[in-house]
Design a protein around this motif. Structure first.
Motif, PDB file in Angstrom:
ATOM      1  N   ILE A 118       0.856  -1.181   0.000  1.00  0.00           N
ATOM      2  CA  ILE A 118       0.000   0.000   0.000  1.00  0.00           C
ATOM      3  C   ILE A 118       0.887   1.224   0.000  1.00  0.00           C
ATOM      4  O   ILE A 118       1.809   1.331   0.800  1.00  0.00           O
ATOM      5  N   ILE A 119       0.586   2.150  -0.908  1.00  0.00           N
ATOM      6  CA  ILE A 119       1.371   3.375  -0.995  1.00  0.00           C
ATOM      7  C   ILE A 119       0.425   4.544  -1.024  1.00  0.00           C
ATOM      8  O   ILE A 119      -0.576   4.521  -1.716  1.00  0.00           O
ATOM      9  N   SER A 120       0.711   5.582  -0.279  1.00  0.00           N
ATOM     10  CA  SER A 120      -0.051   6.818  -0.398  1.00  0.00           C
ATOM     11  C   SER A 120       0.921   7.964  -0.312  1.00  0.00           C
ATOM     12  O   SER A 120       2.025   7.826   0.182  1.00  0.00           O
ATOM     13  N   GLY A 121       0.527   9.119  -0.820  1.00  0.00           N
ATOM     14  CA  GLY A 121       1.454  10.236  -0.779  1.00  0.00           C
ATOM     15  C   GLY A 121       0.762  11.545  -1.039  1.00  0.00           C
ATOM     16  O   GLY A 121      -0.368  11.592  -1.493  1.00  0.00           O
ATOM     17  N   PHE A 165      -2.198  11.287  -4.050  1.00  0.00           N
ATOM     18  CA  PHE A 165      -2.337  10.048  -4.799  1.00  0.00           C
ATOM     19  C   PHE A 165      -2.219   8.874  -3.846  1.00  0.00           C
ATOM     20  O   PHE A 165      -1.650   8.994  -2.766  1.00  0.00           O
ATOM     21  N   GLU A 166      -2.777   7.772  -4.241  1.00  0.00           N
ATOM     22  CA  GLU A 166      -2.629   6.538  -3.480  1.00  0.00           C
ATOM     23  C   GLU A 166      -2.528   5.383  -4.451  1.00  0.00           C
ATOM     24  O   GLU A 166      -3.091   5.432  -5.554  1.00  0.00           O
ATOM     25  N   SER A 167      -1.810   4.351  -4.043  1.00  0.00           N
ATOM     26  CA  SER A 167      -1.559   3.208  -4.925  1.00  0.00           C
ATOM     27  C   SER A 167      -1.679   1.899  -4.171  1.00  0.00           C
ATOM     28  O   SER A 167      -1.467   1.838  -2.961  1.00  0.00           O
ATOM     29  N   TRP A 168      -2.029   0.884  -4.927  1.00  0.00           N
ATOM     30  CA  TRP A 168      -1.975  -0.492  -4.425  1.00  0.00           C
ATOM     31  C   TRP A 168      -1.161  -1.322  -5.396  1.00  0.00           C
ATOM     32  O   TRP A 168      -1.340  -1.231  -6.608  1.00  0.00           O
ATOM     33  N   GLN A 190       1.975  -2.674 -13.194  1.00  0.00           N
ATOM     34  CA  GLN A 190       1.846  -3.701 -12.160  1.00  0.00           C
ATOM     35  C   GLN A 190       0.772  -3.372 -11.130  1.00  0.00           C
ATOM     36  O   GLN A 190      -0.077  -4.183 -10.827  1.00  0.00           O
ATOM     37  N   GLY A 191       0.808  -2.154 -10.575  1.00  0.00           N
ATOM     38  CA  GLY A 191      -0.152  -1.764  -9.565  1.00  0.00           C
ATOM     39  C   GLY A 191      -1.183  -0.793 -10.110  1.00  0.00           C
ATOM     40  O   GLY A 191      -1.224  -0.497 -11.306  1.00  0.00           O
ATOM     41  N   ILE A 192      -2.037  -0.296  -9.219  1.00  0.00           N
ATOM     42  CA  ILE A 192      -3.081   0.661  -9.578  1.00  0.00           C
ATOM     43  C   ILE A 192      -2.876   1.934  -8.766  1.00  0.00           C
ATOM     44  O   ILE A 192      -2.728   1.877  -7.535  1.00  0.00           O
ATOM     45  N   THR A 193      -2.839   3.093  -9.439  1.00  0.00           N
ATOM     46  CA  THR A 193      -2.677   4.385  -8.779  1.00  0.00           C
ATOM     47  C   THR A 193      -3.881   5.264  -9.066  1.00  0.00           C
ATOM     48  O   THR A 193      -4.403   5.276 -10.183  1.00  0.00           O
ATOM     49  N   LYS A 194      -4.298   6.008  -8.047  1.00  0.00           N
ATOM     50  CA  LYS A 194      -5.380   6.979  -8.182  1.00  0.00           C
ATOM     51  C   LYS A 194      -4.824   8.363  -7.890  1.00  0.00           C
ATOM     52  O   LYS A 194      -4.175   8.573  -6.862  1.00  0.00           O
ATOM     53  N   TYR A 195      -5.072   9.318  -8.790  1.00  0.00           N
ATOM     54  CA  TYR A 195      -4.650  10.699  -8.602  1.00  0.00           C
ATOM     55  C   TYR A 195      -5.866  11.561  -8.270  1.00  0.00           C
ATOM     56  O   TYR A 195      -6.892  11.469  -8.936  1.00  0.00           O
TER      57      TYR A 195
END
Length: 636
Positions: free
Chosen positions: A3-6, A507-510, A495-500
């Motif tokens: 899980i990534i967020s920023g 933004f956040e990514s999985w 590879q993953g999914i990012t939402k802006y």
């Protein structure tokens, strides 16, 4: 699972993110969690899951990624799929379609048993016979995946090859017959051979010929109760929406006058007026003609200007994408140098065309529905050392003062080195980085009267296949979704999914496991919801370790939480391109309805080798049978 967020500032996202570092950058929070118990069970024990978790720190498993370019030797006529993780929401109702190349060893699906011509060579595993292998994944024959959700916790799955003329010919012969692009694919032409989608997509010899192979592998479109598959450089193919059987090439109800005409690989949806726009380019060395077509909700040409306009463009205009606003269609024409002698002798893109350092052109064209239909304003895009070729448009809209704004994923091929025609093309990160351009998200602003305004980088992270909620197509959008590479700004496969969030600049990514790879994210509207991010994100995930595919379902409002459902497809579906989600009642069929239609399609194909190959005119009217419904659909 990762899980990534920023958070960052627009024109922004200036963080450096090279892989999943032990000490993440201060402006990008990285949280890692162990796989769920269900996923750990699937991966045969906690020890393996722990090993997969450790691999996260080192980027994508490229051997697993390369396995996604294996020919699909099996079709799915009709199957009922149940999630093995989570549950499908009962307000996810409609049909998801996705198109992509699936046959990389030509002629590898046997024709019907009673075919008049039997192949001299049977299907062979990929790599066994180099003479049958395509030299770039984009040259693979197209197949379409469909999954229908009835809100009952299951999905009805189909997967079928598109029976194009080229597919049928090679299927009967059991060998590769179309080699017109092989010289180009073997050349060092930068983004011309880009991964996953090249800029050079077809041979420059126009019309119906064996040098221009229409694989119909690029995009699936469902509109006005009709399903089409698109490819840049030829006519679309019309498919049965339930069974996915092929009806034949379509001239869009006669709007496209000549069967040898070329259509682009993109259709743009006008959400406010429920219309669909297509385009095609008649390419020539001196000048080209741009054709824009606009259809109403019944898939009939609008009455204004008979639904079509034609515009002259300078030079050979090679354009594979566009976007629309309330009043305009927006195109970017990259600068190309043309070798006149090679254009006369071979028309092979790799020999004929060279990317130019001169500024690209942005064309703002009044739509057929506009009172000034066909008027064009053209402006130069200031160059910054990288080409604006092969742009992937995400969306466009008009501001109150008339400024046209469009977001696009831009490809910078300066990192690309040579060409690799050896299957499976990219089994190491180094190979992939030499074949795929650096991609980033940009916002362009141009005024139809005052000229070009600005071009700014929104995100420098490696992303692919940008999409929005289609209800906001052609008007201002806040959220955008994309497939993301796992190495931040460094080149890595989707590879993953990012939402802006383009309002709050967050933004956040999985990201899945290192051996799992998501394709294009697709927004699926939730029944009864009208918000911009209240629905779901669907994406086909390829598991290269175990060689199977599944559909992952995420909440669009909470991408970082990961999938709420994972639905097995039943076979390994190769990496694909573009799709759509049809959320209306026109695409909400029961399992029994789809099964009956699929059985009928299978029976019809086995009854005769001429099935799906009828191209004769009808009653001297210049209409093929597959166009009749488009003309007289309300009466049939």
């Amino acid at each position: 699972m990762r899980i990534i967020s920023g958070a960052c500032t627009l024109l922004f996202l200036s963080h450096q993110s090279h892989g999943f570092q032990i000490a993440p950058p201060s402006n990008r929070m990285v949280t890692r969690v162990a796989p769920s118990s269900a996923l750990a069970s699937l991966t045969e024990g906690a020890a393996e899951a722990s090993s997969g978790y450790a691999a996260i720190q080192y980027g994508p498993d490229m051997e697993a990624y390369a396995k996604g370019f294996k020919t699909a030797f099996t079709e799915i006529s009709c199957s009922l799929s149940t999630p093995y993780v989570g549950a499908l929401p009962d307000d996810l109702i409609g049909t998801y379609y996705r198109c992509g190349p699936a046959m990389f060893s030509a002629g590898s699906l046997l024709p019907p048993k009673n075919s008049l011509v039997k192949p001299k060579q049977p299907p062979v595993p990929d790599g066994t016979d180099p003479s049958r292998m395509v030299l770039h994944p984009y040259e693979g024959d197209g197949a379409i995946l469909a999954m229908t959700f009835q809100g009952e916790g299951t999905a009805t799955t189909r997967f079928r090859y598109i029976r194009t003329n080229a597919f049928t010919n090679e299927r009967k012969k059991g060998k590769k017959l179309y080699t017109g692009m092989e010289s180009t694919r073997s050349s060092n032409v930068g983004v011309g051979n880009d991964f996953p989608l090249p800029f050079y997509r077809h041979h420059l010899l126009t019309g119906l010929n064996k040098l221009r192979k229409n694989t119909s592998n690029t995009r699936a479109i469902f509109f006005g109760k009709k399903l089409l598959s698109l490819w840049s450089g030829g006519l679309p193919y019309k498919l049965d929406s339930l069974a996915l059987s092929t009806d034949g090439r379509s001239q869009l109800g006669g709007v496209i006058k000549r069967e040898e005409s070329a259509l682009g690989g993109k259709a743009a949806f006008d959400a406010q007026r429920n219309r669909l726009l297509f385009y095609g380019v008649d390419e020539d060395s001196g000048s080209s003609q741009l054709n824009i077509y606009e259809f109403n909700s019944k898939f009939q040409p609008i009455s204004d200007n008979d639904g079509a306009v034609q515009v002259k463009l300078p030079g050979l205009a090679l354009m594979h994408d566009f976007a629309i606003t309330e009043n305009y269609a927006v195109f970017v024409q990259p600068a190309l140098k043309l070798n006149g002698m090679q254009y006369m002798l071979s028309k092979e893109p790799g020999k004929t065309l060279t990317m130019d350092v001169e500024p690209s052109l942005v064309h703002i064209v009044a739509r057929p529905s506009n009172k000034r239909a066909g008027e064009i304003a053209t402006f130069q895009i200031p160059t910054d050392g990288a080409t604006d070729a092969n742009l992937q448009f995400v969306n466009a809209f008009e501001e109150q003062d008339g400024t046209v704004v469009f977001d696009a994923i831009r490809s910078d091929g300066s990192n690309m080195q040579g060409a690799n025609t050896r299957w499976p093309w990219a089994s190491s990160l180094g190979e992939y980085q030499s074949l795929s351009s650096k991609k980033s998200l940009w916002r362009y602003r141009v005024h139809p009267q005052n000229g070009f305004i600005s071009k700014d980088c929104i995100s420098n992270d490696q992303i692919y296949f940008g999409v929005i909620n289609s209800d906001f197509s052609g008007r201002p959008h806040r959220f955008m979704y994309a497939a993301a590479g796992a190495l931040g700004e460094d080149v890595a496969p989707p590879q993953g999914i990012t939402k802006y969030d383009l309002n709050s600049f967050t933004f956040e990514s999985w990201f899945p496991e290192s051996y799992e790879f998501c394709g294009e994210p697709m927004y699926a509207k939730r029944r009864g919801d009208e918000s911009e991010d209240g629905g779901y994100i669907l994406s086909v995930l390829y598991n290269g370790r175990d060689e199977f595919s599944e559909l992952v379902v995420l909440q669009a409002s909470n991408i970082g939480a990961g999938p709420i459902a994972r639905v097995p497809i039943g076979i390994a579906v190769p990496h694909g391109y573009h799709g759509c989600f049809a959320s209306n009642d026109d695409a909400n069929w029961t399992f029994e309805e789809i099964e009956r239609r699929a059985k009928l399609a299978d029976k019809m194909e086995t009854r005769g080798s001429m099935w799906n190959e009828v191209k004769s005119d009808f009653s001297g009217l210049g209409l093929r049978f597959d166009d009749m419904e488009e003309y007289f659909g309300d009466l049939m």
